[in-house]
Enzyme design. Sequence first.
Site, PDB file in Angstrom:
ATOM      1  N   HIS A  66      27.391  35.023  63.450  1.00 28.64           N
ATOM      2  CA  HIS A  66      26.416  35.014  62.440  1.00 28.64           C
ATOM      3  C   HIS A  66      24.960  34.797  63.063  1.00 28.64           C
ATOM      4  CE1 HIS A  66      24.820  33.056  58.718  1.00 28.64           C
ATOM      5  NE2 HIS A  66      23.860  34.047  58.949  1.00 28.64           N
ATOM      6  N   GLY A 142      20.691  27.586  58.237  1.00 35.51           N
ATOM      7  CA  GLY A 142      20.320  26.675  59.244  1.00 35.51           C
ATOM      8  C   GLY A 142      20.951  25.249  59.324  1.00 35.51           C
ATOM      9  N   GLY A 144      24.880  22.935  58.297  1.00 37.96           N
ATOM     10  CA  GLY A 144      25.927  22.723  57.589  1.00 37.96           C
ATOM     11  C   GLY A 144      25.852  21.712  56.607  1.00 37.96           C
ATOM     12  N   ASP A 175      28.959  32.251  52.664  1.00 38.72           N
ATOM     13  CA  ASP A 175      29.014  31.395  53.717  1.00 38.72           C
ATOM     14  C   ASP A 175      27.961  30.300  53.181  1.00 38.72           C
ATOM     15  OD1 ASP A 175      28.455  29.930  56.021  1.00 38.72           O
ATOM     16  OD2 ASP A 175      27.497  31.566  57.177  1.00 38.72           O
ATOM     17  N   GLY A 176      28.398  29.137  53.187  1.00 38.12           N
ATOM     18  CA  GLY A 176      27.677  27.764  52.961  1.00 38.12           C
ATOM     19  C   GLY A 176      28.011  26.903  51.824  1.00 38.12           C
ATOM     20  N   GLY A 197      32.692  25.100  56.969  1.00 35.90           N
ATOM     21  CA  GLY A 197      32.393  24.210  58.170  1.00 35.90           C
ATOM     22  C   GLY A 197      32.753  22.700  57.746  1.00 35.90           C
TER      23      GLY A 197
HETATM   24  C1  DX5 Z   1      24.553  27.677  57.742  1.00 35.76           C
HETATM   25  C2  DX5 Z   1      25.608  28.599  58.512  1.00 35.76           C
HETATM   26  C3  DX5 Z   1      27.199  28.134  57.920  1.00 35.76           C
HETATM   27  C4  DX5 Z   1      27.584  26.704  57.913  1.00 35.76           C
HETATM   28  C5  DX5 Z   1      28.313  26.499  56.717  1.00 35.76           C
HETATM   29  O1  DX5 Z   1      23.518  28.266  58.153  1.00 35.76           O
HETATM   30  O2  DX5 Z   1      25.494  30.015  58.449  1.00 35.76           O
HETATM   31  O3  DX5 Z   1      28.170  28.966  58.572  1.00 35.76           O
HETATM   32  O4  DX5 Z   1      28.141  26.287  59.170  1.00 35.76           O
HETATM   33  O5  DX5 Z   1      28.526  24.979  56.701  1.00 35.76           O
HETATM   34  P1  DX5 Z   1      28.987  24.244  55.404  1.00 35.76           P
HETATM   35  O6  DX5 Z   1      30.404  24.858  55.235  1.00 35.76           O
HETATM   36  O7  DX5 Z   1      29.126  22.807  55.760  1.00 35.76           O
HETATM   37  O8  DX5 Z   1      28.076  24.557  54.550  1.00 35.76           O
HETATM   38 ZN    ZN Z   2      27.180  31.080  59.152  1.00 30.51          ZN
END
Ligand code: DX5
Ligand code: ZN
Length: 217
Positions: A66, A142, A144, A175-176, A197
């Site tokens: 990504h 940006g 997690g 995602d997120g 994540g």
């Molecule tokens: C955020 C990233 C995500 C992030 C997700 O900018 O693109 O991939 O790692 O993390 P979580 O699951 O902690 O929101």
């Molecule tokens: Zn991501």
Amino acid sequence: MKKIIAPSLLSADLAFLHRDIEMLNGSEADWFHIDIMDSSFVSNISFGFMFTKYVKKYAYKPIDVHLMILEPERYIEKFKNCGADHLHVHYEACIHLNRTIFSIKEYGMKVGVAINPHTPVFLLQDIIKYLDFVLLMSVNPGFGGQKFIHQTYKKLEQTKDLILKKDSSALIEVDGGINLENACLLFKNGADILVAGTAIFSHSNPRKIIHIMKKGT
Ligand code: DX5
Ligand code: ZN
């Protein structure tokens, strides 16, 4: 609906990266998600080529990269050489998106276009037919550990409609802010792939979380 889980290594314990890669190899996770940040498109710096190469060396599953970087077309060949199987670029970061999509395909990678929470789905109408994935950001990219943006459910519906209307075979990746509370509902509402994540790596038993996200129990 495919129910693919792509753990984001942004939340892995980097001091024990090899251990975490092996954990994912032995889990029901489907892909490795790698977040690349350039401090311009997003206000954070994360991983780059070396990291991607190292993960590829030990991972037995597809590498889902990504790119949260401006003008990502500059690095398509480099990420191919580092082992990326899928390359996602941001709609907001590409001036000549059509060309970038076809260039990624020419390098033999699957291609996804990511959209930020404020970017409307209809902007993908002229390219969705060429995509393998639409990546819906359910947080502002940006970092997690952020809170899931509820409006994503609406965008999921709009993306499904656009895919049907344009006869596209794109899969929908979200995602997120994904956790055990929203994962099941997102799959039910048409998400094919979930990136998570914090929910996975902050738990004492990450494999169990992956299992529950996939199977719902
Ligand atoms: C955020 C990233 C995500 C992030 C997700 O900018 O693109 O991939 O790692 O993390 P979580 O699951 O902690 O929101
Ligand atoms: Zn991501």
